[in-house]
Structure formats: C-alpha cells, structure tokens
Write an enzyme that holds these catalytic residues in place. Structure first.
Site: not given
Ligand SMILES: Cc1ncc(COP(=O)(O)O)c(C=O)c1O
Length: 288
Positions: A34, A53, A103, A148, A180, A204
């Site tokens: 997503y 991405r 699966h 993502k 993160e 991410l």
């Molecule tokens: C786990 C995670 N890390 C980082 C981010 C930040 O990503 P972005 O700046 O592309 O929104 C998100 C955004 O939803 C996220 O879910």
C-alpha cells in the site's frame, strides 16, 4: 454525510459499495502492499516517488504492477476530482482472488486495486509548538520492514503500546540500535548534527525521510545517515518523527523523560519551516 467515492478495480464507486471477496489474498494472508500520499489542494506531495516505492514493494513480493506510474497518477487525479482540499490518498494492491486458500503464490491472478481518500489530518499547532510524547520498545517485527506491506500486525501492536499510555508513537530499537517508529521514521540530533538510521531492510524508507534529507542539504543542515545507537537516542538533544501525515514533529518526552530541553529544538524549528515552505511551493501547482 455523503459516502466518499472510492476506486475499485478500475471503477469509481461509493466507498460503501466496494465489496471484496473473503478469498482475496489481502484478507486471508495480508498479501498486499500500500501507499498513503498526502495531497495539498489537489497537489500530491511526491506522488511519483510514492508510486516508485509501490513498485519496489511489489517487486519485493513478486507482484506484477497493473499500472505504470503515469497511469497511477492519472487514477489518483480522477479520484481527487471528488475530494477537494487537503487529502490523504490510500492505495492498496493485493495479489487478488484465487479459487482456494493456499500459501503458494498463484499464477495469473488479477491484482485487486483499491483507493480511497480521507481528509488529511496534519499536526495541530499545539503538537508543532509543544512536541509530542513517545515511548520506546523492542522492535519485534520481521526483517523485511522496507516493504510497505499491508501485513501490519507488528506495527499495530507496537503502536498500541504507546496508545495505551496516551503517547503519540512507539520508537523501536533492535539489537541496541534505532530503527523507526510504528508508523513514522525517526531522526535524532546531537551537537547540531542530525542522525538518520540507514536505508536498509529494517526500516520503511519514508518519502518524508528522503524529503527531509534533501531539505537539510539545501538548508545547509549537517545530516549523517548511519546506525544510531540506543544511547544516542536517549542522550539526544532533539528527536523527531517524520511521516506523510505527521510531516516533521518534535518528540519532547521519551519514556516519560524530557528530550534535551523538553521543548522542540532549534533544528526542529528550522526543518519544520523548510518543510512548510516546500509544501507552499507545491500547493497550487495543479489546476482546479
Ligand atoms: C513503519 C513506517 N515507517 C515510516 C513511515 C513514514 O513513511 P512516509 O514518510 O512515506 O509516510 C511510515 C508511514 O506510514 C510507516 O508506516
């Protein structure tokens, strides 16, 4: 209130008329990816980068992309005609609906494509001026956090730890290093240098992270991308969260203790101003 319009497999329709099969791999396995794109007055912030991405996420899970980046941008523009103002566009692609649950990746399925909009909830003035509270937790997620993926149970459970104590985010540490937060990237400032964790499989790679790195370079703010140790997080002068909806937010308490002075710091205020200038530049770049 009228039902918002959504996009489902090539059609625009009221959101409450979208029905997805229980055999959809997204429902059964969380087998999908997503994106969430912030839109300011019809202008996507880094729309192209979000779809690039999405392509990388699809490549990682071996899913064929049903659209080119230009097609995706066109589909979002069509949806946005029904949703003026500042919006979040949510885009989800799953592997589709196989005849049975198995699966093993089925061949020849048509991916399920779903998009919806909801009003963009940008940070409040109070959040920007006072900063937010966060907690830390061990990063118990898998080793492909760069995808993502809609399989977000790890992130959901991590986020709930902070929700349980009324905090804004859960900042995660893996093997003694910062990764993160549950739904945001994290930056740390020490002695006027901004530190950002590496762009690897353990985070991410946020579109906002990349934008912040660019804005720091343009604004002559010193920034290093390198592993950030837990002690550096705990001893930081400033800690920030970034994401498409949070933009850049200062973390002013961590596990109940003040971060630095306990107020949003000078480098936060500088980056926040650069971010707002960037937003102002992209606003109004799209004809009504
Ligand atoms: C786990 C995670 N890390 C980082 C981010 C930040 O990503 P972005 O700046 O592309 O929104 C998100 C955004 O939803 C996220 O879910």
């Amino acid at each position: 209130m009228t039902t918002p319009i959504a996009h489902f497999n090539g059609q625009l329709m009221p959101l409450d008329q979208v029905f997805i099969s229980p055999l959809d791999r997204g429902f059964i396995f969380g087998d999908g990816v997503y994106e969430v794109i912030p839109v300011y007055e019809g202008a996507m912030l880094r729309g192209r980068e979000h779809f690039e991405r999405l392509q990388r996420s699809m490549d990682e899970i071996r899913l064929d992309n049903p659209h080119t980046v230009d097609e995706w941008m066109g589909l979002v523009d069509k949806l946005l005609k029904h949703h003026p103002g500042n919006q979040s566009v949510y885009i989800q692609v799953t592997r589709g609906v196989p005849p049975k649950r198995d699966h093993v990746l089925p061949k020849g399925l048509r991916p399920t494509v779903f998009m919806m909009c909801y009003p963009l909830a940008s940070p409040s003035k109070e959040q920007v001026e006072s900063g937010v509270a966060c907690i830390t937790a061990r990063d118990f997620r898998w080793e492909k956090c760069h995808i993502k993926s809609t399989s977000l149970l790890g992130n959901v459970l991590a986020r709930q730890l902070s929700a349980d104590v009324g905090a804004t985010e859960t900042i995660m540490l893996r093997d003694g290093f910062l990764t993160e937060a549950a739904a945001s990237n994290v930056f740390v400032v020490k002695d006027s240098v901004v530190l950002a964790p590496p762009r690897d499989n353990l985070i991410l790679l946020g579109i906002t992270y990349d934008l912040l790195v660019q804005l720091a370079a343009e604004g002559a703010v010193r920034l290093e991308v390198r592993p950030v140790a837990e002690a550096e997080v705990r001893g930081a002068d400033e800690v920030w969260l970034t994401s498409s909806t949070k933009e850049v937010l200062a973390v002013t308490t961590l596990d109940g203790k003040p971060v630095g002075s306990g107020k949003p710091g000078p480098l936060f205020r500088r980056m926040h101003a650069l971010f707002q200038e960037h937003k102002a530049r992209i606003r109004g770049t799209v004809a009504a």
